[in-house]
Design an enzyme around this catalytic site. Structure first.
Site, PDB file in Angstrom:
ATOM      1  N   ASN A 174       1.104  -0.951  -0.183  1.00 47.14           N
ATOM      2  CA  ASN A 174      -0.167  -0.171  -0.239  1.00 47.14           C
ATOM      3  C   ASN A 174       0.683   1.219  -0.117  1.00 47.14           C
ATOM      4  OD1 ASN A 174       0.945   0.483   2.762  1.00 47.14           O
ATOM      5  ND2 ASN A 174      -1.090  -0.085   3.304  1.00 47.14           N
TER       6      ASN A 174
ATOM      7  N   ASP B 149      -6.401  -6.533   1.907  1.00 46.49           N
ATOM      8  CA  ASP B 149      -6.466  -8.479   2.559  1.00 46.49           C
ATOM      9  C   ASP B 149      -7.543  -8.785   1.662  1.00 46.49           C
ATOM     10  OD1 ASP B 149      -4.507  -8.636   4.175  1.00 46.49           O
ATOM     11  OD2 ASP B 149      -6.256  -8.750   5.626  1.00 46.49           O
TER      12      ASP B 149
ATOM     13  N   SER C 138     -15.970  -6.096   0.011  1.00 45.53           N
ATOM     14  CA  SER C 138     -15.015  -6.067   1.133  1.00 45.53           C
ATOM     15  C   SER C 138     -15.539  -4.806   2.663  1.00 45.53           C
ATOM     16  CB  SER C 138     -14.265  -6.856   1.406  1.00 45.53           C
ATOM     17  OG  SER C 138     -13.331  -5.140   1.877  1.00 45.53           O
TER      18      SER C 138
HETATM   19  O1  RIB Z   1      -4.950  -6.182   7.188  1.00 46.75           O
HETATM   20  C1  RIB Z   1      -6.260  -6.785   8.403  1.00 46.75           C
HETATM   21  C2  RIB Z   1      -5.463  -7.243   8.971  1.00 46.75           C
HETATM   22  O2  RIB Z   1      -4.484  -6.740   9.781  1.00 46.75           O
HETATM   23  C3  RIB Z   1      -6.557  -7.985  10.361  1.00 46.75           C
HETATM   24  O3  RIB Z   1      -7.442  -9.414   9.982  1.00 46.75           O
HETATM   25  C4  RIB Z   1      -5.868  -7.744  11.482  1.00 46.75           C
HETATM   26  O4  RIB Z   1      -5.472  -9.276  12.409  1.00 46.75           O
HETATM   27  C5  RIB Z   1      -3.899  -7.632  10.584  1.00 46.75           C
HETATM   28  O5  RIB Z   1      -3.677  -8.399  10.797  1.00 46.75           O
END
Ligand code: RIB
Length: 328
Positions: free
Chosen positions: A182, A271, A302
């Site tokens: 990012n 993610d 999401s």
């Molecule tokens: O990217 C979000 C994640 O970052 C969360 O689920 C938390 O566990 C951290 O790892």
């Protein structure tokens, strides 16, 4: 079972608090508490599996029964798991606060995730993968081993260097084909890259060679592409939050706008993008731009839901969303 995507990474118990405003230092605020499964690795694996791609997650937990408790959630998402128990560690945990605008703050204890070692990863589990994915919540030596092995096997190796920890080992970039940072991770990578430093002292960059997120936002696409090239990774995709993402391949680059959606919770959006990208690579015959376009839709869906792993959309929702947006 043959998994097209293999994610080797973190599993974390997310303790999420939803509140109107973030507490100031010394202040107590009241909020809603929603615990759930998370960790960047696990979230990305859920995103890829829910997108309909056979996916395996390899990770480590303490001996507190987490592996057992999480199996039904993973199974419902169609995700295969290989959990290694580390009795001397506790399972990773994160405290997440989300404000009324859907922004988040996270403190994480990586616990057992840092105990995952190369010997814990059976080579036959990596072998059939088309795409192998790691993040920065694992031991860097393990990440290096996984990416190197996967590349030897002919898989596409993807690294999401989140979070950038002080011990970051640039050697892992040698085995990375697609790097997805990012803005803050990209800034940190650029700052510690010797050839970037030389480029930054030339026009149109800041003559003092300084590089911040503000500098990054002000760059032309061509200037950002040249900086990406300095990292010496074949494909660099910089995710830019609500600004979308920038995709840099050796001879070509593209900016992809983010979808304009109603934001509930941005936690795990990165993610969703990375897991969606891995799934997109498999679905779209390894086409990088098309996979990034697919990933943007997964990330957009999401952020419209609360939570991390539980907020990942399923294949049908993604297809419907893309159909609507692409015909606008
Ligand atoms: O990217 C979000 C994640 O970052 C969360 O689920 C938390 O566990 C951290 O790892």
């Amino acid at each position: 079972m043959k998994s097209s995507v293999v994610v080797v990474g973190s599993f974390v118990q997310d303790l999420a608090f939803y509140t109107k405003n973030f507490p100031r230092p010394g202040e107590t605020v009241v909020g809603d508490f929603r615990p759930g499964p998370g960790g960047k690795g696990f979230n990305q694996a859920i995103a890829a599996a829910r997108a309909g791609i056979p996916t395996l997650f390899i990770g480590a937990v303490g001996s507190d029964g987490s592996a057992h408790r999480i199996r039904p959630f993973a199974r419902d998402a169609g995700l295969h798991t290989h959990f290694v128990e580390k009795p001397k560690h506790s399972t990773g945990a994160a405290v997440i606060t989300v404000n009324g605008a859907g922004q988040n703050q996270i403190i994480i204890s990586l616990g057992a995730n840092l105990g995952l070692k190369p010997r814990d990863i059976p080579a036959p589990l990596l072998a059939p993968a088309q795409v192998v994915l790691c993040q920065g919540e694992s031991d860097y030596a393990t990440i290096g081993y996984v990416l190197r092995t996967a590349r030897r096997n002919g898989a596409i190796t993807v690294l999401n260097p989140a979070p950038m920890r002080p011990e970051f080992d640039p050697a892992v970039l040698r085995h990375t084909e697609v790097l997805i940072p990012n803005e803050s991770e990209f800034t940190a990578l650029v700052k510690q890259c010797p050839s970037c430093a030389a480029l930054l002292r030339t026009a149109p960059y800041d003559a003092r060679g300084e590089f911040t997120e503000e500098t990054l936002h002000a760059l032309t696409a061509e200037a950002l592409h040249r900086l990406c090239r300095c990292l010496q990774v074949p494909v660099v995709i910089v995710t830019l939050g609500a600004r979308g993402c920038f995709v840099s391949q050796p001879d070509v680059y593209l900016r992809i706008n983010a979808h304009d959606v109603e934001v509930v919770d941005t936690t795990g959006a990165g993610d969703a993008f990375v897991g969606g990208f891995a799934a997109g690579l498999v679905k779209l015959k390894h086409n990088i731009f098309e996979a990034a376009h697919y990933a943007s839709a997964v990330a957009a869906l999401s952020v419209m839901q609360p939570g991390t792993a539980p907020s990942m959309p399923i294949a049908r929702e993604i297809a419907r969303f893309l159909k609507k947006r692409d015909h606008k």
